[in-house]
Scaffold this active site. Structure first.
Site, PDB file in Angstrom:
ATOM      1  CE  LYS A  58      -4.391  -1.805   1.334  1.00 43.29           C
ATOM      2  NZ  LYS A  58      -5.491  -1.903   2.292  1.00 43.29           N
TER       3      LYS A  58
ATOM      4  NE  ARG B   5      -7.611  -8.192   0.592  1.00 46.11           N
ATOM      5  CZ  ARG B   5      -7.139  -7.409  -0.364  1.00 46.11           C
ATOM      6  NH1 ARG B   5      -6.126  -6.586  -0.113  1.00 46.11           N
ATOM      7  NH2 ARG B   5      -7.684  -7.425  -1.564  1.00 46.11           N
TER       8      ARG B   5
HETATM    9  C1  7PJ Z   1      -8.178  -4.336   1.705  1.00 44.76           C
HETATM   10  C2  7PJ Z   1      -9.224  -5.131   1.260  1.00 44.76           C
HETATM   11  C3  7PJ Z   1      -7.891  -4.294   3.103  1.00 44.76           C
HETATM   12  C4  7PJ Z   1      -9.693  -5.840   3.400  1.00 44.76           C
HETATM   13  C5  7PJ Z   1      -8.319  -4.126  -0.411  1.00 44.76           C
HETATM   14  C6  7PJ Z   1      -5.337  -3.169  -1.889  1.00 44.76           C
HETATM   15  C7  7PJ Z   1      -6.648  -2.512  -1.988  1.00 44.76           C
HETATM   16  N1  7PJ Z   1      -9.974  -5.891   2.096  1.00 44.76           N
HETATM   17  N2  7PJ Z   1      -9.302  -4.987  -0.070  1.00 44.76           N
HETATM   18  N3  7PJ Z   1      -8.683  -5.069   3.901  1.00 44.76           N
HETATM   19  N4  7PJ Z   1      -7.612  -3.731   0.637  1.00 44.76           N
HETATM   20  N5  7PJ Z   1     -10.412  -6.570   4.269  1.00 44.76           N
HETATM   21  O1  7PJ Z   1      -5.197  -4.385  -1.716  1.00 44.76           O
HETATM   22  O2  7PJ Z   1      -4.343  -2.384  -1.983  1.00 44.76           O
HETATM   23  O3  7PJ Z   1      -7.011  -3.594   3.593  1.00 44.76           O
HETATM   24  S1  7PJ Z   1      -8.041  -3.634  -2.064  1.00 44.76           S
END
Ligand code: 7PJ
Length: 261
Positions: free
Chosen positions: A203, A237
């Site tokens: 990020k 994640r």
């Molecule tokens: C997240 C997400 C996060 C959860 C994305 C990216 C943007 N779902 N989906 N938490 N980020 N739960 O992966 O940079 O931080 S999309």
């Protein structure tokens, strides 16, 4: 949790697009690398991303969800749409990951009617506009209060406590200082008793901290995952599953454990 993005440009063949095969191959590689959960998404939620129709989103993800569920994987689907949630669960997904925390009308019921788990994430505004209004009096308290209220709404709708995870939503309507505060204060979110999911992988806050472009943030991402686990995250994640799993193996051998901060 390994990230599987299925966001090809066209769906001329109604879903059996070559990108389906490459997404399945990628998902299998993430499992081989040690992912416990696959998070499959067909709509980009990055700042400024364009919305996707339900039909296109389903065409993207359903073949991948079905294939990975048939492989025995634990499948999470990253979506905001109740129709996508229902279809994904019918196709074998056992977790819904919603950056809008089931705010869409019908979303609470879609998850409640199933046995699926849900990750409730905090976001300020919508993906198109979320980096515009970054005013918080106390970001940690506000994010925590929002998530606890959404968890209560889930439980009132019939979703069992044990099926709920909370996520502060790093980068979703937050400045660098807000993101850093949330990372440092992750134990206060973990203290709610719900498992915490943290998504920091690649990020822009890591770009801000290191000066690196998105393609050069792996070390920063692994460090962020370890920091999140140290501060009580139960699930991280990530894109770089192999490297994160290796780091966590050494981390746990050293007795670092979780929630120690
Ligand atoms: C997240 C997400 C996060 C959860 C994305 C990216 C943007 N779902 N989906 N938490 N980020 N739960 O992966 O940079 O931080 S999309």
């Amino acid at each position: 949790m390994g990230i599987v993005n299925v966001t090809p440009d066209s769906f001329a063949d109604g879903g059996r697009h070559p990108d389906t095969a490459s997404a399945i191959a990628h998902a299998r590689a993430l499992l081989a690398d040690g992912a416990d959960i696959l998070d499959i998404g067909g709509e980009s939620t990055r700042p400024g991303a364009a919305p996707v129709t339900e039909r296109d989103e389903l065409a993207r993800i359903l073949p991948v969800v079905a294939a990975m569920a048939a492989d025995g994987a634990i499948v999470s689907v990253d979506t905001m749409k109740p129709g996508v949630m229902r279809a994904a669960i019918a196709a074998g997904a056992t977790m819904i990951n919603d950056v809008r925390a089931l705010a869409e009308p019908g979303a609470l019921d879609a998850v409640a009617a199933s046995g699926a788990a849900v990750c409730l994430m905090h976001m300020r505004g919508a993906p198109q506009t979320m980096q515009e209004a970054l005013d918080y009096a106390d970001v940690v308290a506000e994010v925590r209060a929002f998530l606890v209220a959404r968890a209560a709404a889930c439980e009132a709708a019939g979703i069992a406590h044990e099926r709920i995870l909370l996520d502060p939503g790093f980068g979703f309507g937050k400045s660098l200082a807000h993101n850093v505060s949330l990372l440092q204060s992750l134990p206060s979110l973990a203290a709610t008793g719900y498992p915490v999911l943290a998504g920091l992988s690649r990020k822009s806050m890591l770009g801000a901290l290191t000066g690196r472009p998105v393609g050069e943030r792996m070390a920063a991402s692994v460090a962020a995952a370890l920091a999140a686990v140290a501060r009580g995250a139960a699930v991280v994640r990530v894109h770089d599953v192999r490297e994160t799993v290796d780091a966590l193996k050494v981390w746990s051998a050293a007795g670092m454990g979780t929630g120690s901060a």
